[in-house]
Design a protein around this motif. Structure first.
Motif: not given
Length: 302
Positions: A20-48
Motif C-alpha cells: 500500500g505504499h510506493f516507498t515501502k514497496t521499493a524498499e521491500a523489492l530493493y528497487m528505487t521508487q521510480p523503478g516501482v512506478s515504471q513497472h506499474v506504468k509498463k503493466l498499465e501499457q501492457a493491459c491497455g
C-alpha cells in the motif's frame, strides 16, 4: 500495440497493492521508487488500462486494477505450488513460510537460520502479523504455517497446542522493591502498543490480584505509544511507564536488567497454536519445522 505482460511487473504491482505504499514497496523489492512506478506504468501499457487512481501519496485500484491484482495473486500462488511440487518429499529443501507474532519471531528466526545453515537448500519466509491476519493468510494460502494465540475454526484449520507464552507486567527496575497496586499503574501510565489493551485486559483478569480485574483500562493514562516491538520497553528502561508483553519480548530486550517483571499471585499465559489449512497436505520440510518449533520454541517460564 500492447506490450507483453512481464512477470516482474506483475510481481511489483502485487507487492505494491499488498503493502500500500510506493516507498515501502521499493524498499521491500530493493528497487528505487521510480523503478516501482515504471513497472506499474509498463503493466498499465501492457493491459491497455489504468490500474491505479493516484491521490497525493495514496492510491486506489480501478476495476481493471482489481482484476489484474487477482491475476497476479494467482500467478504467484501457481508458481509457489510448482516450486513446492518439485521438492515435495525432501524434508530439508524448499521454501517454508511461517507467520507469528513479533515476540515469537524474535525467538523463532535465529533457530530457523541455524537450521538453514545446516541445510542450505531450505529457505524461510517469516511474516510478523496479528492473529486475524495470520488466520486469513493461512486460509488463503499466502502462508503455510501460523502460530496464533486462540483456537481457530476446526473446520478450516488443522491446529496443535505447542505451548504457552507467559505474559509479563513490566515496570522500571526501580520498582523492584515497591508494592505494586492499581494506584501504581495509574501513576506510572502505560507504554501503549498495538496489542497493549488486549494483553493488559487478559493480565488483569487472570493474575488473581485483589481488585485488579476492576481497574478501568480506558482510564489508565498513556505514558507513550510505539508500534515497533523492539522499542516498546525502551521508555520503561528509562523509568517511564509500564506495559504488558509476552515473555520472549522481554527476554530478548538488550536492556532487560533495567526492567522489573512483577510476579502476581497467578501467572498469566496465552496458549500457542500451530495452524495450517485443514485439508492441505504440506511438504515434508514442514515436519522438520514443526519438530523444531515443538522442541526449541516453547518459551521458558519466568
Amino acid at each position: 500495440m500492447p506490450l507483453p505482460m512481464n512477470p516482474a511487473w506483475l510481481h511489483t504491482f502485487k507487492t505494491l497493492v499488498d503493502i500500500g505504499h510506493f516507498t515501502k514497496t521499493a524498499e521491500a523489492l530493493y528497487m528505487t521508487q521510480p523503478g516501482v512506478s515504471q513497472h506499474v506504468k509498463k503493466l498499465e501499457q501492457a493491459c491497455g488500462y489504468d490500474l491505479l487512481k493516484r491521490s497525493n501519496k495514496q492510491f486506489h485500484l480501478t476495476e481493471q486494477g482489481q482484476q489484474v491484482y487477482q491475476y497476479a495473486v494467482k500467478v504467484a500462488s501457481d508458481q509457489k505450488q510448482l516450486i513446492e511440487s518439485l521438492g515435495f518429499d525432501d524434508a530439508y529443501a524448499g521454501l517454508c513460510s511461517l507467520a507469528c507474532s513479533g515476540s515469537l519471531a524474535m525467538s523463532a528466526y535465529p533457530k530457523l537460520i541455524e537450521l538453514q545453515q545446516q541445510h542450505p537448500a531450505m529457505s524461510f519466509h517469516i511474516e510478523v502479523a496479528p492473529n486475524e491476519r495470520i488466520l486469513s493468510d493461512v486460509q488463503q494460502g499466502r502462508i503455510d504455517f501460523g502460530v496464533v494465540t486462540h483456537l481457530p475454526n476446526s473446520h478450516l484449520y488443522r491446529s496443535q497446542v505447542i505451548g504457552e507464552e507467559p505474559l509479563c507486567l513490566v515496570l522500571p527496575a526501580s520498582y523492584q522493591q515497591q508494592t505494586i497496586n492499581a494506584d501504581t499503574l495509574m501513576e506510572l501510565g502505560m507504554v501503549k502498543h498495538p496489542d497493549a489493551e488486549h494483553y493488559l485486559s487478559l493480565y488483569l483478569a487472570q493474575c488473581n490480584e485483589p481488585g485488579w480485574d476492576q481497574i478501568p483500562i480506558n482510564q489508565i493514562p498513556a505514558a507513550s505509544y510505539i508500534n515497533q516491538l523492539s522499542q516498546i520497553l525502551l521508555p520503561i528502561a528509562h523509568g517511564i511507564g509500564f506495559t504488558v508483553l509476552p515473555y520472549s519480548a522481554v527476554a530478548y530486550f538488550p536492556q532487560n536488567d533495567k526492567l522489573h517483571v512483577h510476579n502476581t499471585a497467578q501467572a498469566v499465559t496465552e496458549p500457542l497454536y500451530l495452524i495450517s489449512q485443514r485439508y492441505r497436505q504440506l511438504p515434508k520440510r514442514y515436519n522438520t519445522i514443526q519438530t523444531l518449533i515443538l522442541e526449541k520454541l516453547c518459551q521458558p517460564q519466568r
